[in-house]
Write a protein that holds these residues in place. Structure first.
Motif, PDB file in Angstrom:
ATOM      1  N   ASN A  20       0.831  -1.210   0.000  1.00 56.37           N
ATOM      2  CA  ASN A  20       0.000   0.000   0.000  1.00 56.37           C
ATOM      3  C   ASN A  20       0.861   1.254   0.000  1.00 56.37           C
ATOM      4  N   TYR A  21       1.951   1.230   0.743  1.00 60.11           N
ATOM      5  CA  TYR A  21       2.851   2.387   0.797  1.00 60.11           C
ATOM      6  C   TYR A  21       3.487   2.635  -0.577  1.00 60.11           C
ATOM      7  N   GLN A  22       3.955   1.569  -1.213  1.00 55.72           N
ATOM      8  CA  GLN A  22       4.568   1.712  -2.536  1.00 55.72           C
ATOM      9  C   GLN A  22       3.555   2.233  -3.554  1.00 55.72           C
ATOM     10  N   ARG A  23       2.315   1.766  -3.450  1.00 57.81           N
ATOM     11  CA  ARG A  23       1.260   2.227  -4.347  1.00 57.81           C
ATOM     12  C   ARG A  23       1.002   3.723  -4.135  1.00 57.81           C
ATOM     13  N   MET A  24       1.005   4.155  -2.876  1.00 62.36           N
ATOM     14  CA  MET A  24       0.779   5.565  -2.569  1.00 62.36           C
ATOM     15  C   MET A  24       1.919   6.432  -3.113  1.00 62.36           C
TER      16      MET A  24
END
Length: 168
Positions: free
Chosen positions: A70-74
């Protein structure tokens, strides 16, 4: 392990997963979302869990990997690609400038609120804030340890009331 047993085991693990989610996200709503997503992924992939292995470790791994994804996607959402000949990657969030004014106002208000505390509460509170242990404060001030804890509690309560405008 049956589906019912697996569901019960998952529900038993939520209490230990919640603090880990809070540690990762540092936000209650995001932690609840991460916990829900972790439990959903675990339930949907229950056939991949090997019975007899550590369910808690498996869930922690799912949660950690979900958080990272999720962090990488953000981060990718905040990045755009320049389509000129040089093809530079530009992170749009780096252009934000903060002047820390709000933090300075808050710090000033906190210090004023502490200064307005009665000395009987302020002294143990500030000693505790500076790293003294309860028993060390009790020894230095020559008062019972229960009194120290009570005075620190009252100081916190008064500060919380005086600084309620900063409540999130």
């Amino acid at each position: 392990m049956t589906t019912l047993e697996f569901s019960y085991s998952l529900s038993q693990m939520t209490k230990s997963l919640k603090p880990f989610a809070m540690k990762l996200t540092k936000d209650t709503d995001d932690a609840n979302d991460l916990l829900q997503e972790t439990l959903m992924k675990a339930y949907n992939n229950r056939d991949k869990f090997s019975e007899g292995t550590n369910l808690k470790a498996w869930l922690y791994t799912i949660m950690k990997n979900t958080f990272i994804t999720n962090y990488q996607r953000m981060v990718r959402r905040g990045t755009f690609i320049d389509t000129t000949d040089n093809l530079h990657f530009i992170n749009s969030s780096d252009t934000r400038i903060e002047n820390k004014a709000a933090g300075n106002f808050a710090l000033k208000d906190i210090n004023e609120a502490i200064d307005r505390l009665d000395e009987v509460y302020k002294t143990p509170f500030m000693m505790y804030f500076r790293g003294f242990k309860y028993h060390e404060i009790a020894d230095r001030l020559e008062i019972p340890i229960g009194t120290v804890k009570n005075r620190i509690h009252i100081a916190r309560k008064q500060l919380k009331e005086k600084l309620r405008t900063y409540r999130a």
